[in-house]
Motif scaffolding. Structure first.
Motif, PDB file in Angstrom:
ATOM      1  N   GLY A   1     -57.410  98.165  88.558  1.00 54.26           N
ATOM      2  CA  GLY A   1     -57.942  99.695  88.746  1.00 54.26           C
ATOM      3  C   GLY A   1     -56.368 100.327  88.041  1.00 54.26           C
ATOM      4  O   GLY A   1     -55.724  99.452  87.444  1.00 54.26           O
ATOM      5  N   SER A   2     -56.341 101.483  88.372  1.00 47.95           N
ATOM      6  CA  SER A   2     -55.290 102.276  87.440  1.00 47.95           C
ATOM      7  C   SER A   2     -53.882 102.021  88.081  1.00 47.95           C
ATOM      8  O   SER A   2     -53.777 101.674  89.390  1.00 47.95           O
ATOM      9  CB  SER A   2     -55.519 103.811  87.954  1.00 47.95           C
ATOM     10  N   GLY A   3     -52.878 101.545  87.326  1.00 47.95           N
ATOM     11  CA  GLY A   3     -51.784 100.978  87.472  1.00 47.95           C
ATOM     12  C   GLY A   3     -51.476  99.671  88.142  1.00 47.95           C
ATOM     13  O   GLY A   3     -50.620  99.062  88.481  1.00 47.95           O
ATOM     14  N   GLN A   4     -52.521  98.820  87.539  1.00 52.86           N
ATOM     15  CA  GLN A   4     -52.700  97.585  88.017  1.00 52.86           C
ATOM     16  C   GLN A   4     -52.787  96.838  86.641  1.00 52.86           C
ATOM     17  O   GLN A   4     -53.466  97.252  85.836  1.00 52.86           O
ATOM     18  CB  GLN A   4     -53.895  97.350  88.908  1.00 52.86           C
ATOM     19  N   ASP A   5     -52.453  95.411  86.600  1.00 51.81           N
ATOM     20  CA  ASP A   5     -52.733  94.462  85.584  1.00 51.81           C
ATOM     21  C   ASP A   5     -53.371  93.130  86.246  1.00 51.81           C
ATOM     22  O   ASP A   5     -53.442  93.134  87.301  1.00 51.81           O
ATOM     23  CB  ASP A   5     -51.432  94.009  85.212  1.00 51.81           C
ATOM     24  N   CYS A   6     -54.015  92.611  85.389  1.00 54.17           N
ATOM     25  CA  CYS A   6     -54.721  91.394  85.907  1.00 54.17           C
ATOM     26  C   CYS A   6     -53.739  90.238  85.484  1.00 54.17           C
ATOM     27  O   CYS A   6     -53.628  89.797  84.378  1.00 54.17           O
ATOM     28  CB  CYS A   6     -56.025  90.951  85.075  1.00 54.17           C
ATOM     29  N   ASP A   7     -53.269  89.583  86.534  1.00 50.63           N
ATOM     30  CA  ASP A   7     -52.197  88.834  86.416  1.00 50.63           C
ATOM     31  C   ASP A   7     -52.720  87.371  86.417  1.00 50.63           C
ATOM     32  O   ASP A   7     -53.862  87.022  87.078  1.00 50.63           O
ATOM     33  CB  ASP A   7     -51.259  88.687  87.591  1.00 50.63           C
ATOM     34  N   GLU A   8     -52.329  86.393  85.768  1.00 48.40           N
ATOM     35  CA  GLU A   8     -52.608  84.965  85.828  1.00 48.40           C
ATOM     36  C   GLU A   8     -51.584  83.998  86.233  1.00 48.40           C
ATOM     37  O   GLU A   8     -50.381  84.277  85.844  1.00 48.40           O
ATOM     38  CB  GLU A   8     -53.345  84.614  84.454  1.00 48.40           C
ATOM     39  N   TYR A   9     -52.057  82.987  86.836  1.00 50.58           N
ATOM     40  CA  TYR A   9     -51.083  81.724  87.017  1.00 50.58           C
ATOM     41  C   TYR A   9     -51.944  80.637  86.878  1.00 50.58           C
ATOM     42  O   TYR A   9     -53.059  80.448  87.646  1.00 50.58           O
ATOM     43  CB  TYR A   9     -50.513  81.924  88.465  1.00 50.58           C
ATOM     44  N   PRO A  10     -51.497  79.360  86.261  1.00 52.42           N
ATOM     45  CA  PRO A  10     -50.097  79.476  85.526  1.00 52.42           C
ATOM     46  C   PRO A  10     -49.945  80.343  84.432  1.00 52.42           C
ATOM     47  O   PRO A  10     -51.039  80.793  83.892  1.00 52.42           O
ATOM     48  CB  PRO A  10     -50.259  77.928  85.008  1.00 52.42           C
ATOM     49  N   PHE A  11     -48.859  80.358  84.123  1.00 52.74           N
ATOM     50  CA  PHE A  11     -48.435  81.555  83.083  1.00 52.74           C
ATOM     51  C   PHE A  11     -49.020  81.389  81.643  1.00 52.74           C
ATOM     52  O   PHE A  11     -49.525  80.241  81.334  1.00 52.74           O
ATOM     53  CB  PHE A  11     -46.885  81.681  82.806  1.00 52.74           C
ATOM     54  N   GLN A  12     -49.411  82.400  80.975  1.00 51.90           N
ATOM     55  CA  GLN A  12     -50.125  82.584  79.655  1.00 51.90           C
ATOM     56  C   GLN A  12     -49.144  81.828  78.558  1.00 51.90           C
ATOM     57  O   GLN A  12     -49.577  81.259  77.819  1.00 51.90           O
ATOM     58  CB  GLN A  12     -50.360  84.036  79.356  1.00 51.90           C
TER      59      GLN A  12
ATOM     60  N   ASP B   1     -56.962  73.908  87.021  1.00 50.65           N
ATOM     61  CA  ASP B   1     -57.372  75.068  87.422  1.00 50.65           C
ATOM     62  C   ASP B   1     -56.592  76.294  86.999  1.00 50.65           C
ATOM     63  O   ASP B   1     -55.269  76.146  86.957  1.00 50.65           O
ATOM     64  CB  ASP B   1     -58.057  75.188  88.644  1.00 50.65           C
ATOM     65  N   PHE B   2     -56.814  77.636  87.247  1.00 51.70           N
ATOM     66  CA  PHE B   2     -55.875  78.482  87.218  1.00 51.70           C
ATOM     67  C   PHE B   2     -56.291  79.565  88.288  1.00 51.70           C
ATOM     68  O   PHE B   2     -57.380  79.556  88.567  1.00 51.70           O
ATOM     69  CB  PHE B   2     -55.875  79.010  85.493  1.00 51.70           C
ATOM     70  N   SER B   3     -55.754  80.772  88.334  1.00 50.08           N
ATOM     71  CA  SER B   3     -55.964  81.829  89.123  1.00 50.08           C
ATOM     72  C   SER B   3     -55.733  83.105  88.504  1.00 50.08           C
ATOM     73  O   SER B   3     -54.865  83.321  87.657  1.00 50.08           O
ATOM     74  CB  SER B   3     -55.130  81.910  90.672  1.00 50.08           C
ATOM     75  N   VAL B   4     -56.702  84.216  88.671  1.00 49.29           N
ATOM     76  CA  VAL B   4     -56.288  85.769  88.262  1.00 49.29           C
ATOM     77  C   VAL B   4     -56.372  86.596  89.350  1.00 49.29           C
ATOM     78  O   VAL B   4     -57.282  86.397  90.456  1.00 49.29           O
ATOM     79  CB  VAL B   4     -57.144  86.246  87.208  1.00 49.29           C
ATOM     80  N   LYS B   5     -55.675  87.665  89.456  1.00 54.20           N
ATOM     81  CA  LYS B   5     -55.540  88.577  90.300  1.00 54.20           C
ATOM     82  C   LYS B   5     -55.085  89.832  90.030  1.00 54.20           C
ATOM     83  O   LYS B   5     -54.082  89.972  89.200  1.00 54.20           O
ATOM     84  CB  LYS B   5     -54.980  87.963  91.644  1.00 54.20           C
ATOM     85  N   ALA B   6     -55.776  91.179  90.568  1.00 59.26           N
ATOM     86  CA  ALA B   6     -55.156  92.407  90.386  1.00 59.26           C
ATOM     87  C   ALA B   6     -54.040  92.709  90.903  1.00 59.26           C
ATOM     88  O   ALA B   6     -53.969  92.570  92.235  1.00 59.26           O
ATOM     89  CB  ALA B   6     -56.317  93.407  90.625  1.00 59.26           C
ATOM     90  N   ILE B   7     -52.742  92.861  90.299  1.00 61.61           N
ATOM     91  CA  ILE B   7     -51.553  93.371  90.882  1.00 61.61           C
ATOM     92  C   ILE B   7     -50.911  94.588  90.424  1.00 61.61           C
ATOM     93  O   ILE B   7     -51.542  95.119  89.385  1.00 61.61           O
ATOM     94  CB  ILE B   7     -50.477  92.149  91.076  1.00 61.61           C
ATOM     95  N   LYS B   8     -49.963  95.014  90.899  1.00 63.40           N
ATOM     96  CA  LYS B   8     -49.331  96.238  90.229  1.00 63.40           C
ATOM     97  C   LYS B   8     -48.648  95.947  89.017  1.00 63.40           C
ATOM     98  O   LYS B   8     -48.099  94.867  88.793  1.00 63.40           O
ATOM     99  CB  LYS B   8     -48.147  96.795  91.141  1.00 63.40           C
ATOM    100  N   SER B   9     -48.896  96.630  88.010  1.00 66.32           N
ATOM    101  CA  SER B   9     -48.406  96.444  86.675  1.00 66.32           C
ATOM    102  C   SER B   9     -46.914  96.138  86.555  1.00 66.32           C
ATOM    103  O   SER B   9     -46.356  95.421  85.913  1.00 66.32           O
ATOM    104  CB  SER B   9     -48.965  97.992  85.704  1.00 66.32           C
ATOM    105  N   ASP B  10     -46.125  97.306  87.129  1.00 68.64           N
ATOM    106  CA  ASP B  10     -44.566  97.043  87.077  1.00 68.64           C
ATOM    107  C   ASP B  10     -44.146  95.504  87.901  1.00 68.64           C
ATOM    108  O   ASP B  10     -43.351  94.919  87.520  1.00 68.64           O
ATOM    109  CB  ASP B  10     -43.922  98.236  87.699  1.00 68.64           C
ATOM    110  N   HIS B  11     -44.930  95.041  88.900  1.00 69.55           N
ATOM    111  CA  HIS B  11     -44.520  93.765  89.345  1.00 69.55           C
ATOM    112  C   HIS B  11     -44.756  92.901  88.200  1.00 69.55           C
ATOM    113  O   HIS B  11     -44.138  91.950  88.212  1.00 69.55           O
ATOM    114  CB  HIS B  11     -45.350  93.622  90.803  1.00 69.55           C
TER     115      HIS B  11
END
Length: 521
Positions: free
Chosen positions: A450-461, A473-483
């Motif tokens: 949502g607002s102020g969030q990024d979709c983070d992935e691991y392992p790194f892009q 396999d990999f994982s994605v998750k919504a986390i704070k953009s600044d984090h």
């Protein structure tokens, strides 16, 4: 416990009449002791030390101190270099893992990669009155603050030494020299010298056109003590020399050592307390790219330190010396850093496992680090799912890259322009938006960023093991953009500070640079 080594150097000389006079002053019991029958490991166990005995004729003892000592830098010539086989990148990488995983040395902390906290080699010695350092940013003495941190760690006092980080190695070795004179009764024990031999080595990392590391050696002033049976020997002992030198296993076709003779000085000079910058001798071990492989011209070589004792007026022939264990370096010439055509030459102590430290308590990157932890420890709770909801017995997900957790497989950096980075980004976006191949397994709308969030992935892009990799396999998750942004910035600094070389398709997998994430609590 400090690793201890007693050095036993042998010199075969004929006994002279005056040697018997020395021995005649002793009782029967003292003669037995003097000839070594009850002598002298009184404070040692065989596992702790190994002895080098120096057998000298009486005339050699009498010569000590009678002639003005030569300058401190006097050296013994080096023997002819023994030929050795080259180390291929694949074999070097395997040896890295065997040695490095057993002896990882200093574990990196997040502060090691903070812009202000990470210390580069200075352009001049920090206490050398502003004198310019030699090429590669390496001075006449090792960087004092980091060297002392390295030497303070317990690993520095083992036979393996301490790989503090990719560009700094140190070791303290306890040494004992025992001295004898031949007599009709056998060898007459005259006395011993105890000392700590110290080595600090810094690897070059700069635009210097030369691939080398600098090995600094000394015998620590406050560690030197000696005890001799005869009063005159106690006086003469100060004129005995202690010295070290560096050697390269592969010989001059792969690596050269500058000033390859033993470098040392008399005990009386070693015992003087002096400023840090004037305590050291150094030699440069230069690596030659002519035998290199791959895009980054990789060459592995092995290096060690040898040390011995001799006199100003008497050579020890044949020269026997103690040798440390070999340490391995990987040297490289990088032409593709940030797309630049300018070469970046350097070397690194490649045996040390490369670990990217992330703190689980850092409030600025907390959500990004928690996502990595969840992805590796509970992969089946992450998106994309391994199979659409409702599937019986869905396959378990396996996500690599964290030290000591999960599959324990490493990660590999990709070049900035590598098309696999774009493929990773594409897979990540589809999983984050529940579309394309991840239309049934991606993040559902209620959990999408949502607002102020990024979709983070691991392992790194930025890694070969990213979202498009078919083996993992990999994982994605919504986390704070600044984090997300601060965690990514820390990873970029880690790549730069450690000269993490990108994946090279021309090399076999074991020869490519690998790293792990390491959680710091």
């Amino acid at each position: 416990m400090a690793a201890s080594v007693v050095l036993t150097v042998g010199l075969t000389v004929s006994a002279l009449p005056s040697a018997a006079a020395d021995a005649s002053q002793l009782s029967r019991k003292e003669k037995a002791t003097a000839t070594g029958k009850d002598q002298p490991h009184e404070d040692l166990t065989p596992a702790e030390r190994e002895v080098i005995d120096v057998t000298m004729a009486p005339r050699d003892w009498e010569a000590l101190g009678k002639k003005k000592a030569t300058r401190a830098g006097n050296t013994l010539p080096a023997p002819r270099s023994a030929p050795g086989s080259d180390i291929s990148p694949e074999a070097g990488a395997r040896q890295d893992e065997e040695a490095g995983l057993q002896h990882p040395g200093h574990i990196a902390q997040p502060s090691d990669y903070d812009e202000d906290a990470a210390e580069e080699w200075p352009d001049s010695d920090e206490d050398d009155e502003g004198a310019r350092a030699p090429s590669g940013g390496l001075g006449k003495s090792p960087v004092q603050s980091l060297s002392k941190q390295c030497l303070a760690e317990s690993q520095a006092k083992t036979k393996h030494g301490n790989i503090f980080h990719r560009f700094l190695f140190c070791r303290d070795s306890k040494v004992r020299f025992r001295y004898f004179t031949p007599t009709p009764y056998g060898k007459f024990y005259r006395g011993k010298v105890d000392a700590t031999q110290r080595t600090v080595s810094q690897a070059s990392k700069g635009k210097n056109g030369i691939r080398f590391h600098r090995a600094y050696t000394q015998f620590v002033a406050g560690s030197i003590s000696y005890s001799f049976r005869l009063p005159i020997d106690q006086v003469r002992a100060e004129y005995i020399k202690l010295g070290s030198r560096s050697t390269c296993q592969q010989g001059p076709r792969v690596c050269d050592v500058s000033g390859s003779g033993f470098q040392g000085q008399e005990i009386k000079d070693w015992k003087r307390e002096r400023p840090w910058r004037s305590q050291w001798f150094y030699q440069d071990i230069t690596n030659k790219p002519g035998t290199s492989k791959g895009r980054d011209q990789l060459v592995y070589h092995k290096w060690r330190v040898e040390w011995t004792t001799w006199g100003t007026l008497f050579p020890i022939v044949p020269l026997r010396r103690h040798v440390s264990e070999y340490r391995q370096l990987r040297c490289h010439t990088v032409y593709n850093k940030y797309g630049s055509s300018e070469a970046q030459d350097g070397c690194a102590f490649s045996e040390k496992p490369l670990m990217m430290p992330y703190s689980l308590s850092n409030s600025e990157t907390k959500e990004a680090v928690e996502h990595i932890e969840q992805a590796v420890t509970m992969p089946d709770t992450t998106y994309p799912l391994s199979a659409p909801p409702g599937t019986d017995n869905p396959p378990r997900k396996e996500i690599p890259g964290v030290w000591g957790v999960g599959p324990r497989a490493p990660l590999h950096r990709l070049q900035i322009m590598d098309p696999r980075r774009a493929a990773n980004e594409s897979h990540k976006d589809q999983a984050c938006e529940q579309r394309g191949r991840y239309a049934k397994t991606g993040i559902p709308p209620a959990k999408q960023p949502g607002s102020g969030q990024d979709c983070d992935e691991y392992p790194f892009q930025s890694t070969l093991e990213g979202a498009s990799n078919r083996e993992w396999d990999f994982s994605v998750k919504a986390i704070k953009s600044d984090h997300n942004q601060k965690a990514g910035g820390a990873l970029g600094k880690f790549f730069t500070k450690n000269v993490v070389l990108p994946w090279d398709d021309n090399l076999l997998a074991p020869a490519n640079e690998r790293f792990w994430v390491h959680f710091v609590r």
